[in-house]
Design an enzyme around this catalytic site. Structure first.
Site, PDB file in Angstrom:
ATOM      1  N   GLU B  87      10.506   9.517   4.849  1.00  0.00           N
ATOM      2  CA  GLU B  87       9.867   9.932   3.602  1.00  0.00           C
ATOM      3  C   GLU B  87       9.059  11.198   3.747  1.00  0.00           C
ATOM      4  O   GLU B  87       8.543  11.704   2.770  1.00  0.00           O
ATOM      5  CB  GLU B  87       8.917   8.830   3.131  1.00  0.00           C
ATOM      6  CG  GLU B  87       9.595   7.519   2.860  1.00  0.00           C
ATOM      7  CD  GLU B  87       8.650   6.507   2.246  1.00  0.00           C
ATOM      8  OE1 GLU B  87       8.945   6.028   1.150  1.00  0.00           O
ATOM      9  OE2 GLU B  87       7.617   6.189   2.863  1.00  0.00           O
ATOM     10  N   GLY B 195      -7.143   2.669  -0.218  1.00  0.00           N
ATOM     11  CA  GLY B 195      -7.860   1.414  -0.022  1.00  0.00           C
ATOM     12  C   GLY B 195      -9.308   1.501  -0.456  1.00  0.00           C
ATOM     13  O   GLY B 195      -9.711   2.418  -1.168  1.00  0.00           O
ATOM     14  N   ALA B 196     -10.106   0.509  -0.011  1.00  0.00           N
ATOM     15  CA  ALA B 196     -11.507   0.447  -0.428  1.00  0.00           C
ATOM     16  C   ALA B 196     -12.277   1.684   0.007  1.00  0.00           C
ATOM     17  O   ALA B 196     -13.309   2.005  -0.563  1.00  0.00           O
ATOM     18  CB  ALA B 196     -12.166  -0.800   0.148  1.00  0.00           C
ATOM     19  N   ASP B 303      -0.966   0.972 -13.744  1.00  0.00           N
ATOM     20  CA  ASP B 303      -0.629   1.528 -12.426  1.00  0.00           C
ATOM     21  C   ASP B 303       0.027   2.905 -12.549  1.00  0.00           C
ATOM     22  O   ASP B 303       1.099   3.147 -12.022  1.00  0.00           O
ATOM     23  CB  ASP B 303       0.293   0.562 -11.641  1.00  0.00           C
ATOM     24  CG  ASP B 303       0.470   1.017 -10.195  1.00  0.00           C
ATOM     25  OD1 ASP B 303      -0.217   1.968  -9.765  1.00  0.00           O
ATOM     26  OD2 ASP B 303       1.310   0.422  -9.496  1.00  0.00           O
ATOM     27  N   LYS B 330       2.566  10.676 -13.120  1.00  0.00           N
ATOM     28  CA  LYS B 330       3.351   9.445 -13.025  1.00  0.00           C
ATOM     29  C   LYS B 330       3.545   8.812 -14.405  1.00  0.00           C
ATOM     30  O   LYS B 330       4.528   8.126 -14.662  1.00  0.00           O
ATOM     31  CB  LYS B 330       2.605   8.486 -12.091  1.00  0.00           C
ATOM     32  CG  LYS B 330       3.367   7.268 -11.648  1.00  0.00           C
ATOM     33  CD  LYS B 330       2.507   6.448 -10.674  1.00  0.00           C
ATOM     34  CE  LYS B 330       3.148   5.130 -10.342  1.00  0.00           C
ATOM     35  NZ  LYS B 330       2.253   4.275  -9.534  1.00  0.00           N
ATOM     36  N   ASN B 389       8.192   9.449  -9.324  1.00  0.00           N
ATOM     37  CA  ASN B 389       7.455   8.855  -8.218  1.00  0.00           C
ATOM     38  C   ASN B 389       6.878   9.966  -7.346  1.00  0.00           C
ATOM     39  O   ASN B 389       6.664  11.077  -7.812  1.00  0.00           O
ATOM     40  CB  ASN B 389       8.325   7.854  -7.453  1.00  0.00           C
ATOM     41  CG  ASN B 389       7.471   6.795  -6.766  1.00  0.00           C
ATOM     42  OD1 ASN B 389       6.993   7.005  -5.667  1.00  0.00           O
ATOM     43  ND2 ASN B 389       7.237   5.670  -7.438  1.00  0.00           N
TER      44      ASN B 389
END
Lengths: 254, 555
Positions: B87, B195-196, B303, B330, B389
């Protein structure tokens, strides 16, 4: 894929769901426990000392600050030109990764003890746990340098003695921090390894500490430093440090 | 006629002729030639988006519309990691390709494909490696962000580690890790974490010292925190960075798109905008201070991260030359902003299947939001896979067109009625017909389509365009192909044996132009497509870098 990475893959797969669900880590601890048995049978006597301590003709392994990559490579592939063979092809995969986990545990990289579930801790220690671990990545917690109860980054050596009180924690002596000089710049440094023609040390002059890989000739190391543990405590107040100490004590007692 | 007069006429004619070539027109309309130079790659492919303007455009034209039919594969390289395909984007510097797959880095001779060195990252005990979109190269080092949230600097010549630093404690922090390629800005390397610990952090390339960090969620007392509910949602939210930003050296601003927050969990009232989710940020390159932000989607229930690449270009808008940042988001809309001020200059839908809002007006307001009622399944479009994407568009200053792969697909979305619990997404066809895709060549400012290339499945390979007026990309059926960038006519195709899922690049060594295409379908591409195209379950995994060039005699 190399054999070593296959093993890492297996280890990773074994640990992943356990870590993800936040439950105990029996496999990690058990791997280290099983590794102690394999190590005693295959590695001690003529070569390494019992429990990785000094003794025998090979180097001591406990508390050497060996890092995970190094242990993995040496156990699997040996050290060319020395009596240390590669064990990757010689013993079954579960045994070699158990030995890796065991030697890692001797160097503070794997907690050989079982992880204590949060609910088994007194409330103050639970609060301390929340403060100890940096859950949001804003570099507020102790876990950026200390591993405890199965989590955290093992920059510092495992916490052996819990300071008696907040004052003692603030004034903690850090004899393992030296002063390194590289390219004319001197800075506080925590030496990790000085082996295989490479010196690995943490540059402690700013946080997060940066692990440097240096040719031994490029670095001079002198004992002692101006670094103080209190400088790493950041914005933590006394009322935060109190429960953190309670957490460390509670884990030690388990 | 006197000779000097003849020369003058000839020169005048030449100038007139030059002004009428497409290139001259392009230069006249698309800002000055200095910007075209800034946005074009040459012998090297130095950065994830080509250059820091993220055009994915090369000034190389040895391979062009007239000879591309002779293009041949000259070598290939297999990484051996098949799970998620290949990728990443190769980075090419001084004839050497640096490419990552998971947390492995390979340095390859760009002319022969021979492996020069290989680096394998060992994650923390209990951590695994994961998706990686590429490395960055600068200061004699190759920089890798890892799945367990570390930044590693490797010696460019040997692949040996020079320094390594934790970006966050990923053993304590929820889902924290790095997959986006880092961005080199002056003397720093900037990484975006997911993430967080969702954040952008700059490290000194020489020392690894942290220079600044911008956390995606403002803490209590910081501006923007008032956009969060009065509970601890903000603590666990996590606004992720999945892709790489851009940099304007003149303005000294770093631009980055941000993801949506909270893992799309049901998280309370839609009145909370939850900054800086789904936003474009402009940060001071030296300090990391926020200069401006533009939030595309407040309180994103679908999302639809605003994480994708940001193209920097100077173009006329309503007759006035403007410095722009353009995102083909997106959500199926294109946002055109003034990159000095963050002012919205234009917004238009580029996808036809779109119902999460009825429209977005020219002030950027979301009109007629389709926020799914809790616990009730609602068909929303585009799907959480996006109308586009992570594969990147390309922009050619010659044709003045952007090349944009579009997916017309929806999902049945169910937001859980339990607070904090994640929703379910099931990929489905649009309301009035089967799912389909198309690759459009369009004016990035107005959205006016010059030509369109219809296709069946999702194109999940980034686009590359060149001064040879070629547009190259790949499809999930294995074809890596070239279109005429001016009219969309297919000129060449090569069967790579597995789907295409990465970022193709071009470079030149000793006078020979090469095109490198990372190929190999990945599990996630298949997962996102089986809902509407069941045969996608049969797509084969792979992870091979194919490199093409003209035969020596015909170049």
């Amino acid at each position: 894929m190399t054999r070593a990475s296959q093993i890492i893959g297996i280890v990773a797969l074994l640990f992943m769901p356990v870590v993800a669900s936040g439950q105990q880590l029996p496999s990690r601890a058990e791997a280290a426990k099983r590794g102690a048995v394999v190590f005693a049978a295959s590695c001690t006597g003529y070569c390494h000392g019992a429990n990785g301590a000094v003794g025998g003709s090979a180097p001591a392994l406990a508390g050497r600050g060996l890092d995970a990559d190094y242990i993995d490579n040496v156990v699997m592939h040996g050290i060319p030109g020395t009596a240390m063979p590669g064990w990757g092809q010689r013993i079954p995969v579960p045994d070699s990764y158990a030995v890796i986990a065991y030697v890692q545990s001797l160097n503070g990289l794997v907690q050989a003890t079982n992880v204590v579930p949060l609910r088994d801790l007194p409330p103050e220690a639970q609060r301390g746990s929340a403060l100890f671990f940096d859950t949001q990545g804003d570099f507020s917690g102790c876990s950026n340098c200390h591993e405890m109860n199965g989590k955290g980054l093992p920059v510092a050596h495992p916490i052996a003695n819990v300071p008696a009180d907040v004052q003692a924690l603030r004034n903690l002596a850090t004899p393992k921090v030296s002063t390194a000089t590289v390219g004319g710049r001197s800075f506080p440094a925590l030496v990790v390894t000085q082996i295989r023609g490479e010196t690995r040390l943490y540059d402690m002059s700013s946080l997060p500490p940066v692990l440097l890989m240096l040719a031994p000739a490029d670095v001079k190391i002198a004992n002692g430093s101006t670094w103080q543990h209190s400088s790493a405590l950041g914005t933590l107040k006394d009322e935060d440090l109190q429960p953190i100490l309670a957490f460390l004590r509670a884990i030690q007692q388990h | 006629m006197r000779r000097s007069f003849q020369v003058a006429i000839f020169l005048l004619a030449t100038v007139c002729l030059l002004l009428h070539t497409p290139q001259a027109r392009a230069q006249k309309q698309a800002g000055d030639s200095a910007q075209i130079k800034q946005g074009s790659t040459g012998a090297d492919w130095p950065s994830h988006g080509g250059t820091n303007l993220a055009w994915r455009y090369s000034a190389l034209d040895q391979i062009n519309t007239s000879n591309v039919k002779n293009l041949k594969a000259v070598w290939s390289f297999q990484t051996g990691d098949y799970q998620n395909g290949l990728e990443s984007s190769p980075i090419v510097v001084d004839g050497v390709i640096f490419i990552s797959s998971f947390d492995d880095v390979f340095a390859l001779d760009g002319a022969t494909g021979d492996l020069l060195w290989q680096y394998k990252y060992n994650p923390l005990p209990g951590k695994t490696t994961g998706r990686n979109f590429g490395v960055a190269v600068g200061d004699g080092k190759v920089f890798l962000g890892t799945h367990d949230d570390h930044v590693v600097a490797l010696d460019q010549k040997t692949g040996k580690e020079v320094w390594r630093v934790a970006d966050a404690d990923s053993t304590s922090c929820g889902r924290c890790g790095i997959q986006a390629a880092p961005l080199i800005v002056k003397d720093k390397v900037i990484v975006g974490a997911a993430g967080a610990a969702g954040s952008l952090t700059a490290y000194d390339m020489k020392t690894g010292h942290r220079a600044w960090r911008f956390s995606m969620i403002p803490k209590p007392g910081e501006p923007g925190h008032e956009t969060w509910p009065d509970d601890d949602t903000w603590k666990h939210g996590g606004i992720s960075i999945w892709q790489t930003g851009s940099f304007d050296a003149d303005l000294n601003l770093v631009y980055w798109g941000t993801g949506d927050c909270c893992g799309e969990a049901n998280r309370g009232d839609v009145k909370f905008a939850d900054l800086y989710e789904d936003s474009i940020l402009a940060l001071d390159a030296d300090t990391g201070k926020l200069r401006w932000y533009y939030q595309e989607i407040p309180h994103d229930n679908w999302d639809l991260d605003a994480n994708w690449e940001l193209l920097l270009m100077d173009r006329p808008v309503n007759g006035k030359m403007r410095k722009l940042v353009v995102q083909f988001a997106k959500a199926g809309y294109t946002f055109v902003l003034d990159r000095v001020t963050g002012e919205l200059l234009a917004v238009y839908p580029y996808a036809k299947t779109n119902n999460f809002v009825q429209s977005i007006n020219q002030k950027g307001e979301l009109i007629g939001r389709l926020d799914p009622p809790l616990g009730k399944t609602t068909k929303t479009c585009p799907s959480e896979g996006g109308a586009k994407n992570f594969n990147q568009v390309a922009y050619s200053p010659r044709t003045q067109l952007a090349y944009l792969p579009v997916v017309e697909m929806c999902n049945d979305l169910t937001l859980s009625s339990t607070p904090g619990e994640p929703p379910t997404f099931v990929f489905t066809a649009p309301p009035n017909g089967p799912a389909y895709t198309h690759l459009d060549a369009l004016d990035p400012v107005t959205g006016k389509i010059a030509w369109t290339f219809p296709y069946k499945y999702q194109i999940w390979e980034s686009i590359l365009t060149t001064a040879g007026d070629l547009m190259l990309t790949g499809d999930p059926e294995g074809h890596f192909f070239a279109l005429d960038a001016r009219n969309g006519k297919k000129l060449w195709s090569f069967q790579t044996g597995s789907g295409n899922h990465g970022n193709p690049v071009t470079y030149m060594i000793h006078g020979r132009q090469y095109i490198a295409a990372p190929t190999g379908e990945g599990v996630s591409a298949i997962m996102f497509n089986t809902g509407v195209w069941p045969e996608a379950a049969n797509w084969r995994l792979g992870s091979t870098l194919f490199v093409f060039a003209l035969p020596e005699e015909s170049k």
